[in-house]
Design a protein around this motif. Sequence first.
Motif, PDB file in Angstrom:
ATOM      1  N   PHE A 292       0.832  -1.192   0.000  1.00 29.29           N
ATOM      2  CA  PHE A 292       0.000   0.000   0.000  1.00 29.29           C
ATOM      3  C   PHE A 292       0.878   1.257   0.000  1.00 29.29           C
ATOM      4  CE2 PHE A 292      -3.630  -2.443   0.331  1.00 29.29           C
ATOM      5  CZ  PHE A 292      -3.572  -3.336   1.375  1.00 29.29           C
ATOM      6  N   SER A 293       0.622   2.103  -0.962  1.00 22.61           N
ATOM      7  CA  SER A 293       1.244   3.425  -1.019  1.00 22.61           C
ATOM      8  C   SER A 293       0.139   4.470  -1.058  1.00 22.61           C
ATOM      9  CB  SER A 293       2.132   3.559  -2.262  1.00 22.61           C
ATOM     10  OG  SER A 293       3.164   2.588  -2.261  1.00 22.61           O
ATOM     11  N   ALA A 294       0.468   5.650  -0.598  1.00 23.26           N
ATOM     12  CA  ALA A 294      -0.525   6.724  -0.586  1.00 23.26           C
ATOM     13  C   ALA A 294      -0.995   6.994  -2.015  1.00 23.26           C
ATOM     14  CB  ALA A 294       0.065   7.990   0.028  1.00 23.26           C
ATOM     15  N   ALA A 295      -2.300   7.006  -2.192  1.00 25.53           N
ATOM     16  CA  ALA A 295      -2.903   7.233  -3.517  1.00 25.53           C
ATOM     17  C   ALA A 295      -4.100   8.147  -3.324  1.00 25.53           C
ATOM     18  CB  ALA A 295      -3.318   5.915  -4.163  1.00 25.53           C
ATOM     19  N   ARG A 296      -3.889   9.412  -3.624  1.00 23.73           N
ATOM     20  CA  ARG A 296      -4.934  10.406  -3.396  1.00 23.73           C
ATOM     21  C   ARG A 296      -5.965  10.337  -4.514  1.00 23.73           C
ATOM     22  NH1 ARG A 296      -5.225  16.291  -4.240  1.00 23.73           N
ATOM     23  NH2 ARG A 296      -6.618  17.186  -2.666  1.00 23.73           N
ATOM     24  N   ALA A 297      -7.220  10.208  -4.133  1.00 25.75           N
ATOM     25  CA  ALA A 297      -8.322  10.142  -5.094  1.00 25.75           C
ATOM     26  C   ALA A 297      -9.452  11.025  -4.590  1.00 25.75           C
ATOM     27  CB  ALA A 297      -8.808   8.707  -5.286  1.00 25.75           C
ATOM     28  N   ALA A 298     -10.468  11.195  -5.408  1.00 20.76           N
ATOM     29  CA  ALA A 298     -11.627  12.007  -5.046  1.00 20.76           C
ATOM     30  C   ALA A 298     -12.875  11.292  -5.532  1.00 20.76           C
ATOM     31  CB  ALA A 298     -11.543  13.404  -5.654  1.00 20.76           C
ATOM     32  N   GLY A 299     -13.914  11.371  -4.729  1.00 21.61           N
ATOM     33  CA  GLY A 299     -15.169  10.727  -5.103  1.00 21.61           C
ATOM     34  C   GLY A 299     -16.027  10.477  -3.884  1.00 21.61           C
ATOM     35  N   HIS A 300     -16.799   9.398  -3.948  1.00 21.06           N
ATOM     36  CA  HIS A 300     -17.697   8.995  -2.863  1.00 21.06           C
ATOM     37  C   HIS A 300     -17.016   7.856  -2.110  1.00 21.06           C
ATOM     38  CE1 HIS A 300     -21.314   7.428  -0.862  1.00 21.06           C
ATOM     39  NE2 HIS A 300     -21.833   8.618  -1.078  1.00 21.06           N
ATOM     40  N   ARG A 301     -16.507   8.152  -0.902  1.00 19.85           N
ATOM     41  CA  ARG A 301     -15.695   7.163  -0.199  1.00 19.85           C
ATOM     42  C   ARG A 301     -16.453   5.883   0.114  1.00 19.85           C
ATOM     43  NH1 ARG A 301     -13.381   5.131   4.407  1.00 19.85           N
ATOM     44  NH2 ARG A 301     -11.087   5.217   4.496  1.00 19.85           N
TER      45      ARG A 301
END
Length: 432
Positions: A292-301
């Motif tokens: 797991f690496s930090a992966a910034r996303a946007a949407g409906h969690r």
Amino acid sequence: MSVLARLAGRFALPHPSRRTVRARLTLLYGALFLASGATLLAMTYALVQSSVWGDGPQSSTSGGLPSPAVGGGTGALGTGQPPEGAAVAMDQLSERAQRALAQQNSTMMHELLVNSGIALALMAVVSIALGWLVSGRILRPLRTITVAARNISATSLHERLALDGPDDELKQLGDTFDDLLGRLEAAFRAQRQFVANASHELRTPLARQRTLGQVALADPGATVESLRAAHERILVAGAEQERLIEALLTLTRGHTGIEVRRPFDLGRLAHEVVDARRAEAGSRAVRLRTSFSAARAAGHRPLAERLVVNLVDNAIRYNVPDGTVEVTTGTSEGRAVLTVSNTGPVVPPDAVERLYQPFERLTAARTGRREGLGLGLSIVRAIAAAHDAELTTAAHPEGGLTVTVTLPAVAGPPPLPRHRPAQQAGAPAPPR
């Protein structure tokens, strides 16, 4: 009479209140022809007038009536100049010729103007008629599309326009309309299949509940233990029905799209999901490998969490003993990427697309037993589409699948990390 009626219908003008495209094109053609004809008439009139009159009314006669020479000698008769009486006569004759020629030229130019105007008016009428015919022929494919769109229904989506002719804009419009009908037909067919499958899946637990209740009531020697067991089985069927309804609602929410998008860390979300399923993986003798690496996303969690849950659950359930499931997260070109890969039975490459259809199961070829509702990957596809994410699936030749979800890049600075206090050795972990 039928020929006259067809001609009358062909040349009939639309109702005054309806300014159709055909009428506007006809008026445009007529106006352009009238303007071009009037310009050509004015230029022709000016050129003819310039040719007839020259630099002025005098030039047309003075050049045409030369002064006669009486002799070639010197003196009064040899200088080439006419006598005084002859000069006066010539002047009078020249004035009368000029007046006659000027009147003749004026009459000729007037007739030219009148005749040209009449010809222009006649050709304007002819151009309007020809414009009406040509515009009707050009717009014929549009009328075909209009009639087809009016007559379209859910039972006639198989029909196509199939316009022929040159590959111009109108034919491209007809082909686009045919493609639209094809997509609508496929969507209606999928909807009917989905409704039929959903009805069947919902009817199965209801029928099981009714059968269990009827058997328990019809048993004359029923005991408390047998009735309790029957009711427990009815509750299990009811729980299965609830899970199916919840999955259908999740699938519907995925299809409706996302209005408000909020940032979240896909790596942390996947870490939480995998940690919650380590016990199930252990009970099935499946090893979990994570990165797991930090992966910034946007949407409906919550929907994104459901996507990860379904992928991990499918990878664990449809596996082989001593198999593996690998879950990784990271970024690629600023986009969050989730990859779930597992071992398992061989899946034919042409059957991968079927896995994403609602209620489609390949359990006979994958696990040999029926498990799940058949909606897991359908929900994954719907949620990925709602997030504008790319979803790719590859079947391994040795068995198993690799599913990759790539979410769009997120604009703006990353959120500040939430620091946790350091945990001392031997101290209990904080509650999750």
